[in-house]
Design a protein around this motif. Structure first.
Motif, PDB file in Angstrom:
ATOM      1  N   THR A 158      42.061 -36.279   8.332  1.00  0.00           N
ATOM      2  CA  THR A 158      43.506 -36.836   9.329  1.00  0.00           C
ATOM      3  C   THR A 158      43.305 -37.311  10.522  1.00  0.00           C
ATOM      4  O   THR A 158      42.677 -36.661  11.167  1.00  0.00           O
ATOM      5  N   GLY A 212      35.792 -33.302   5.945  1.00  0.00           N
ATOM      6  CA  GLY A 212      36.611 -33.972   6.108  1.00  0.00           C
ATOM      7  C   GLY A 212      37.320 -32.901   7.613  1.00  0.00           C
ATOM      8  O   GLY A 212      36.763 -32.214   8.142  1.00  0.00           O
ATOM      9  N   ARG A 246      40.664 -42.199  -2.569  1.00  0.00           N
ATOM     10  CA  ARG A 246      41.640 -42.100  -1.222  1.00  0.00           C
ATOM     11  C   ARG A 246      42.909 -41.509  -1.732  1.00  0.00           C
ATOM     12  O   ARG A 246      43.443 -42.395  -2.423  1.00  0.00           O
ATOM     13  N   THR A 303      43.965 -41.798   6.753  1.00  0.00           N
ATOM     14  CA  THR A 303      44.550 -40.418   6.628  1.00  0.00           C
ATOM     15  C   THR A 303      45.071 -40.193   5.391  1.00  0.00           C
ATOM     16  O   THR A 303      46.136 -40.740   5.220  1.00  0.00           O
ATOM     17  N   THR A 311      38.621 -33.730  -0.243  1.00  0.00           N
ATOM     18  CA  THR A 311      38.614 -33.175   1.239  1.00  0.00           C
ATOM     19  C   THR A 311      39.419 -33.570   1.725  1.00  0.00           C
ATOM     20  O   THR A 311      39.820 -35.149   2.274  1.00  0.00           O
ATOM     21  N   GLN A 312      40.743 -33.121   3.149  1.00  0.00           N
ATOM     22  CA  GLN A 312      41.601 -34.181   3.769  1.00  0.00           C
ATOM     23  C   GLN A 312      40.772 -34.441   5.226  1.00  0.00           C
ATOM     24  O   GLN A 312      39.899 -33.654   5.911  1.00  0.00           O
ATOM     25  N   VAL A 351      43.503 -37.604   1.675  1.00  0.00           N
ATOM     26  CA  VAL A 351      42.590 -36.225   0.765  1.00  0.00           C
ATOM     27  C   VAL A 351      40.909 -37.727   0.599  1.00  0.00           C
ATOM     28  O   VAL A 351      42.307 -38.234  -0.799  1.00  0.00           O
TER      29      VAL A 351
END
Length: 125
Positions: free
Chosen positions: A122, A8, A37, A90, A119-120, A92
């Motif tokens: 953005t 990520g 997500r 966007t 895992t983020q 996680v």
């Protein structure tokens, strides 16, 4: 089975990322592996899944044509290649796995026994 997600990050709209999910323990090829997500304030949603031995793939309509899931059973790894990312992607992202899913259960987070840490991702506009 233990799952470790990575890959990520922060990317501009239109960009791409590749997430990885590495599994340890168990016979990896037996497991359907998926990605869910969750964005802030929203429910967790199905993104994609791939069967263990056949590698048949499934996608949410919101990502179809932009995301590609694949696996390398020799490396116990599943990948999620994401292109043309949008701000609404966007969230996680969680890697999940299970060995006994029927088709109607693939898109239900409650049906997966094994979860990675997330895992983020953005995407800036």
């Amino acid at each position: 089975v233990q799952l470790q997600a990575s890959g990520g990050g922060l990317v501009q709209a239109g960009g791409s990322l590749r997430l990885s999910c590495v599994a340890t323990g168990g016979t990896f090829s037996r497991y359907t592996v998926g990605w869910f997500r969750q964005a802030p304030g929203k429910d967790r949603e199905f993104v994609s899944a791939i069967r263990g031995s056949s590698s048949i793939t499934y996608y949410a309509d919101t990502v179809k044509g932009r995301f590609t899931i694949s696996r390398d059973n020799a490396k116990n790894t599943v990948y999620l290649h994401m292109i043309t990312l949008r701000p609404e992607d966007t969230a996680v992202y969680y890697c999940v796995a299970d060995s006994g899913l029927i088709l109607s259960s693939l898109r239900l987070s409650s049906q997966y026994d094994y979860w990675g840490q997330g895992t983020q991702v953005t995407v800036s506009s």
